[in-house]
Design an enzyme around this catalytic site. Sequence first.
Site, PDB file in Angstrom:
ATOM      1  N   ASP A 128     -29.473  72.735 -88.016  1.00  0.00           N
ATOM      2  CA  ASP A 128     -29.330  71.950 -89.234  1.00  0.00           C
ATOM      3  C   ASP A 128     -28.112  71.039 -89.166  1.00  0.00           C
ATOM      4  O   ASP A 128     -27.258  71.175 -88.279  1.00  0.00           O
ATOM      5  CB  ASP A 128     -29.198  72.878 -90.445  1.00  0.00           C
ATOM      6  CG  ASP A 128     -30.481  73.626 -90.736  1.00  0.00           C
ATOM      7  OD1 ASP A 128     -31.554  73.101 -90.414  1.00  0.00           O
ATOM      8  OD2 ASP A 128     -30.397  74.740 -91.289  1.00  0.00           O
ATOM      9  N   TYR A 140     -25.759  83.300 -81.586  1.00  0.00           N
ATOM     10  CA  TYR A 140     -25.105  82.513 -82.630  1.00  0.00           C
ATOM     11  C   TYR A 140     -23.755  83.120 -83.001  1.00  0.00           C
ATOM     12  O   TYR A 140     -23.537  84.324 -82.887  1.00  0.00           O
ATOM     13  CB  TYR A 140     -25.976  82.451 -83.886  1.00  0.00           C
ATOM     14  CG  TYR A 140     -27.041  81.384 -83.850  1.00  0.00           C
ATOM     15  CD1 TYR A 140     -26.759  80.079 -84.243  1.00  0.00           C
ATOM     16  CD2 TYR A 140     -28.334  81.671 -83.425  1.00  0.00           C
ATOM     17  CE1 TYR A 140     -27.733  79.096 -84.225  1.00  0.00           C
ATOM     18  CE2 TYR A 140     -29.324  80.694 -83.398  1.00  0.00           C
ATOM     19  CZ  TYR A 140     -29.014  79.410 -83.802  1.00  0.00           C
ATOM     20  OH  TYR A 140     -29.984  78.433 -83.769  1.00  0.00           O
TER      21      TYR A 140
END
Length: 442
Positions: free
Chosen positions: A180, A239
């Site tokens: 994003d 992540y």
Amino acid sequence: MIASCRVSLVSPREGIRRFAMENQARNKVYVHYNHTDPCRYERWTARESYEFMHTRPWQEVVDFYSNSVNGRASILSALFGIETHNVHNDAETLEVSDKTELESVSAGDRTGRWARLTFQIVLSYHGGSFDGWQKQPGLNTVQGVIERSLAKFVDENKVQLLKDKGLPVEGSVVVAGRTDKGVTALQQVCAFSTWRKDIKSRDIEEAINGAVPRNLIVRSVSEVSRAFHPNFSAKWRHYFYILPLNDWEGGEQGSESGQDAENFRCNENTDEQRIGCDECNVDTVKDLINDYKDEHENGKKPRTFSIIRVNQLLQQLEGKLLSYKMFARDTKASRNVGPPTQCFVYHARAAEVRLPCSDHGEGRKVMCVELVANRFLRKMVRVLVATSVREAAAGADEDALIKLMDATCRRATAPPAPPDGLCLVDVGYAEFDSQYCLIPKD
């Protein structure tokens, strides 16, 4: 003039079926998550959770990620005193992708789609400099920059086809996972294919690196098997989320003494409060406990959280295949049920560290959350982080995140944490090994 009236006749069987459905709908109990479910303190509302996560000194995290992009992953590893970060290499990807039917086909005998060259591109980019990965009209996206850079390497047939359709001549890439707006990547993996035989890896690297200097950097380019797909061939994604702490958070209050406050809420025995607190200031611990008591007795909601509790909450996810649909956002209806919502988490930990400071002073205290899984749903990491903080602040049980997976409404989980703190560290194409992780297991 007589107005015609159209009457719809319903068969007795259809009438009975409709009546049964309407009666079932009226009697059905819709169990929505209630934020007053048992926990030691009242949970934040969605607005309160949003404000708690967003009103923070994010610029220091953004600057840190910018330096990480330009300095590879070594800066991120240095937070935990690790000299080198063991990540997958090109040889590993080649080894995995070569174990296909291509083993029986020599390079000279390849025809049709198997004659096409495929290049694996590993790159880093600073999330704050782009409007996300996916190409969108009028926006500065990573995919858009890369595909425009690869236009010169498109084969003649594709060029003619694009011109006939009135489309711009650009390359086409597939990626391991879209990020994003605001999300940084240190080892993002994408692939580019062409039928041109004169293309070299070095040509592709130079073309992309010249597009947006410093904010988008190619780490490596290598020719791989035609069977390689950066998304479907991947076995895990890694992540990292950095949450900047305010001056009154972290340290004794967010970790060690936070645990003491948890012990106090579980058992008011003074001796048990002090177990494992030799390095803490006893007065500080007592003040913190009094604050917690005042907040609870006066009906106030907690103003801080325990990083140790966040770590405990996340650890419950490790080694389990679970449905994370309650932790996803903006997903298609077809991906809201069944296997598409299931993820296997290999590693989930949280720890407190300090960001490096350029003036040789003490850097900002931050909470780092590290997650490794076979796949992630849209915005899943950010929702997990925000919900873990909310549950830790409320003093929820260690299995709170597991229980939330049985909720029937996504409002049961907190709004996504800001994208500024999220970073895609790496994508793995070999079996997961804990050596890839930065936060060690206990």
